[in-house]
Design a protein around this motif. Structure first.
Motif, PDB file in Angstrom:
ATOM      1  N   PRO A  28       0.832  -1.212   0.000  1.00 32.83           N
ATOM      2  CA  PRO A  28       0.000   0.000   0.000  1.00 32.83           C
ATOM      3  C   PRO A  28       0.864   1.258   0.000  1.00 32.83           C
ATOM      4  CG  PRO A  28       0.043  -0.980   2.191  1.00 32.83           C
ATOM      5  CD  PRO A  28       0.794  -1.907   1.286  1.00 32.83           C
ATOM      6  N   LEU A  29       0.412   2.265  -0.720  1.00 32.33           N
ATOM      7  CA  LEU A  29       1.085   3.567  -0.744  1.00 32.33           C
ATOM      8  C   LEU A  29       0.346   4.594   0.105  1.00 32.33           C
ATOM      9  CD1 LEU A  29       2.052   3.826  -4.525  1.00 32.33           C
ATOM     10  CD2 LEU A  29       3.556   3.315  -2.590  1.00 32.33           C
ATOM     11  N   VAL A  30      -0.819   4.227   0.612  1.00 38.13           N
ATOM     12  CA  VAL A  30      -1.574   5.088   1.519  1.00 38.13           C
ATOM     13  C   VAL A  30      -1.832   4.317   2.801  1.00 38.13           C
ATOM     14  CG1 VAL A  30      -2.696   6.434  -0.302  1.00 38.13           C
ATOM     15  CG2 VAL A  30      -3.830   4.407   0.591  1.00 38.13           C
ATOM     16  N   THR A  31      -1.935   5.030   3.879  1.00 41.25           N
ATOM     17  CA  THR A  31      -2.250   4.402   5.161  1.00 41.25           C
ATOM     18  C   THR A  31      -3.762   4.307   5.327  1.00 41.25           C
ATOM     19  OG1 THR A  31      -2.349   6.491   6.382  1.00 41.25           O
ATOM     20  CG2 THR A  31      -0.173   5.403   6.221  1.00 41.25           C
ATOM     21  N   ARG A  32      -4.172   3.477   6.251  1.00 39.17           N
ATOM     22  CA  ARG A  32      -5.598   3.364   6.582  1.00 39.17           C
ATOM     23  C   ARG A  32      -6.132   4.735   7.003  1.00 39.17           C
ATOM     24  NH1 ARG A  32      -5.633  -0.918   9.745  1.00 39.17           N
ATOM     25  NH2 ARG A  32      -6.823  -2.275   8.404  1.00 39.17           N
ATOM     26  N   GLU A  33      -5.344   5.470   7.784  1.00 35.49           N
ATOM     27  CA  GLU A  33      -5.767   6.779   8.279  1.00 35.49           C
ATOM     28  C   GLU A  33      -5.963   7.769   7.128  1.00 35.49           C
ATOM     29  OE1 GLU A  33      -3.174   4.991   9.548  1.00 35.49           O
ATOM     30  OE2 GLU A  33      -4.218   4.339  11.360  1.00 35.49           O
ATOM     31  N   GLU A  34      -5.068   7.741   6.133  1.00 33.61           N
ATOM     32  CA  GLU A  34      -5.223   8.631   4.979  1.00 33.61           C
ATOM     33  C   GLU A  34      -6.493   8.304   4.208  1.00 33.61           C
ATOM     34  OE1 GLU A  34      -0.573   9.620   3.828  1.00 33.61           O
ATOM     35  OE2 GLU A  34      -1.435   7.692   3.234  1.00 33.61           O
ATOM     36  N   ALA A  35      -6.768   7.031   4.035  1.00 38.97           N
ATOM     37  CA  ALA A  35      -7.985   6.620   3.330  1.00 38.97           C
ATOM     38  C   ALA A  35      -9.223   7.028   4.129  1.00 38.97           C
ATOM     39  CB  ALA A  35      -7.978   5.111   3.083  1.00 38.97           C
ATOM     40  N   GLN A  36      -9.180   6.861   5.449  1.00 40.67           N
ATOM     41  CA  GLN A  36     -10.314   7.244   6.293  1.00 40.67           C
ATOM     42  C   GLN A  36     -10.555   8.748   6.214  1.00 40.67           C
ATOM     43  OE1 GLN A  36      -8.926   5.613  10.015  1.00 40.67           O
ATOM     44  NE2 GLN A  36     -10.152   3.753   9.795  1.00 40.67           N
ATOM     45  N   GLN A  37      -9.482   9.531   6.265  1.00 42.31           N
ATOM     46  CA  GLN A  37      -9.629  10.986   6.195  1.00 42.31           C
ATOM     47  C   GLN A  37     -10.235  11.412   4.860  1.00 42.31           C
ATOM     48  OE1 GLN A  37      -5.742  12.552   7.094  1.00 42.31           O
ATOM     49  NE2 GLN A  37      -5.970  12.235   9.289  1.00 42.31           N
ATOM     50  N   PHE A  38      -9.766  10.809   3.775  1.00 48.77           N
ATOM     51  CA  PHE A  38     -10.290  11.147   2.456  1.00 48.77           C
ATOM     52  C   PHE A  38     -11.764  10.777   2.359  1.00 48.77           C
ATOM     53  CE2 PHE A  38     -11.339  10.238  -1.935  1.00 48.77           C
ATOM     54  CZ  PHE A  38     -10.884  11.371  -2.587  1.00 48.77           C
ATOM     55  N   GLU A  39     -12.107   9.558   2.779  1.00 48.62           N
ATOM     56  CA  GLU A  39     -13.495   9.097   2.694  1.00 48.62           C
ATOM     57  C   GLU A  39     -14.411   9.927   3.586  1.00 48.62           C
ATOM     58  OE1 GLU A  39     -14.827   6.740   0.597  1.00 48.62           O
ATOM     59  OE2 GLU A  39     -12.844   6.636  -0.322  1.00 48.62           O
ATOM     60  N   THR A  40     -13.921  10.313   4.756  1.00 43.39           N
ATOM     61  CA  THR A  40     -14.720  11.144   5.659  1.00 43.39           C
ATOM     62  C   THR A  40     -14.967  12.513   5.042  1.00 43.39           C
ATOM     63  OG1 THR A  40     -13.851   9.983   7.586  1.00 43.39           O
ATOM     64  CG2 THR A  40     -14.851  12.129   7.977  1.00 43.39           C
ATOM     65  N   ALA A  41     -13.923  13.105   4.454  1.00 42.97           N
ATOM     66  CA  ALA A  41     -14.079  14.411   3.797  1.00 42.97           C
ATOM     67  C   ALA A  41     -15.083  14.318   2.650  1.00 42.97           C
ATOM     68  CB  ALA A  41     -12.734  14.911   3.291  1.00 42.97           C
ATOM     69  N   GLU A  42     -15.023  13.227   1.885  1.00 41.62           N
ATOM     70  CA  GLU A  42     -15.979  13.007   0.789  1.00 41.62           C
ATOM     71  C   GLU A  42     -17.408  12.910   1.329  1.00 41.62           C
ATOM     72  OE1 GLU A  42     -15.713  12.208  -2.828  1.00 41.62           O
ATOM     73  OE2 GLU A  42     -14.020  13.533  -2.419  1.00 41.62           O
ATOM     74  N   LEU A  43     -17.574  12.166   2.419  1.00 43.17           N
ATOM     75  CA  LEU A  43     -18.890  12.005   3.034  1.00 43.17           C
ATOM     76  C   LEU A  43     -19.430  13.347   3.509  1.00 43.17           C
ATOM     77  CD1 LEU A  43     -21.104  10.038   4.245  1.00 43.17           C
ATOM     78  CD2 LEU A  43     -19.760  10.143   6.333  1.00 43.17           C
ATOM     79  N   ILE A  44     -18.599  14.125   4.181  1.00 41.68           N
ATOM     80  CA  ILE A  44     -19.020  15.440   4.677  1.00 41.68           C
ATOM     81  C   ILE A  44     -19.428  16.337   3.517  1.00 41.68           C
ATOM     82  CG2 ILE A  44     -18.217  17.554   5.822  1.00 41.68           C
ATOM     83  CD1 ILE A  44     -16.489  15.699   7.619  1.00 41.68           C
ATOM     84  N   ASP A  45     -18.620  16.339   2.449  1.00 40.84           N
ATOM     85  CA  ASP A  45     -18.946  17.176   1.291  1.00 40.84           C
ATOM     86  C   ASP A  45     -20.236  16.723   0.615  1.00 40.84           C
ATOM     87  OD1 ASP A  45     -16.736  18.784   1.666  1.00 40.84           O
ATOM     88  OD2 ASP A  45     -15.509  17.757   0.169  1.00 40.84           O
ATOM     89  N   ARG A  46     -20.392  15.416   0.431  1.00 38.53           N
ATOM     90  CA  ARG A  46     -21.506  14.881  -0.329  1.00 38.53           C
ATOM     91  C   ARG A  46     -22.838  14.959   0.430  1.00 38.53           C
ATOM     92  NH1 ARG A  46     -19.595  10.108  -1.002  1.00 38.53           N
ATOM     93  NH2 ARG A  46     -21.008   8.933   0.287  1.00 38.53           N
ATOM     94  N   LEU A  47     -22.824  14.598   1.708  1.00 39.30           N
ATOM     95  CA  LEU A  47     -24.084  14.506   2.447  1.00 39.30           C
ATOM     96  C   LEU A  47     -24.377  15.673   3.387  1.00 39.30           C
ATOM     97  CD1 LEU A  47     -24.098  10.703   3.380  1.00 39.30           C
ATOM     98  CD2 LEU A  47     -25.308  11.839   1.523  1.00 39.30           C
ATOM     99  N   PHE A  48     -23.338  16.434   3.740  1.00 36.87           N
ATOM    100  CA  PHE A  48     -23.528  17.479   4.738  1.00 36.87           C
ATOM    101  C   PHE A  48     -23.060  18.844   4.267  1.00 36.87           C
ATOM    102  CE2 PHE A  48     -23.216  13.420   6.934  1.00 36.87           C
ATOM    103  CZ  PHE A  48     -24.372  13.439   7.686  1.00 36.87           C
TER     104      PHE A  48
END
Length: 119
Positions: free
Chosen positions: A66-86
């Motif tokens: 992997p070239l990304v950490t679990r934390e980086e993926a979580q941060q990206f997905e969380t930011a996407e969720l916040i932008d998309r739904l909130f």
């Protein structure tokens, strides 16, 4: 990370985060055991992850890491969720998560500490 990861890509990354560097053959075996994927499906998902820059391929042996950490993926997905739904509003996400739930004094204290760290 610049691109959204699909569930299949996250499943592959989860295996790499848990196991470390694995050969594509080992990944295909694990994916068959855990998800029922065929070797072809696994290799397709590996290629997509390489193209997105979240997995590196090393020769000889077609080893993946992997070239990304679990934390980086979580941060990206969380930011996407916040932008998309909130509409980009993190406080609306928190309010939604908590709903009408009563928080204990300890939970409130931990939330205050988190907010203080962010300021």
């Amino acid at each position: 990370m610049e691109q959204k990861l699909f569930d299949s890509e996250l499943k592959l990354l989860e295996l790499l985060w848990a196991e470390g560097e694995l050969s594509a053959k080992q990944l295909a075996e694990l994916c068959r055991e855990k998800t029922g994927w065929s070797k072809t499906t696994t290799y397709t998902v590996i290629k997509k992850c390489i193209d997105k820059g979240v997995i590196a391929r090393r020769e000889p042996g077609f080893f993946c890491r992997p070239l990304v950490t679990r934390e980086e993926a979580q941060q990206f997905e969380t930011a996407e969720l916040i932008d998309r739904l909130f509409d980009g509003s993190a406080d609306r996400l928190v309010a939604s998560l908590l709903g009408g739930r009563k928080l204990s004094a300890q939970e409130i204290r931990r939330l205050r500490e988190l907010v203080d760290q962010l300021e």
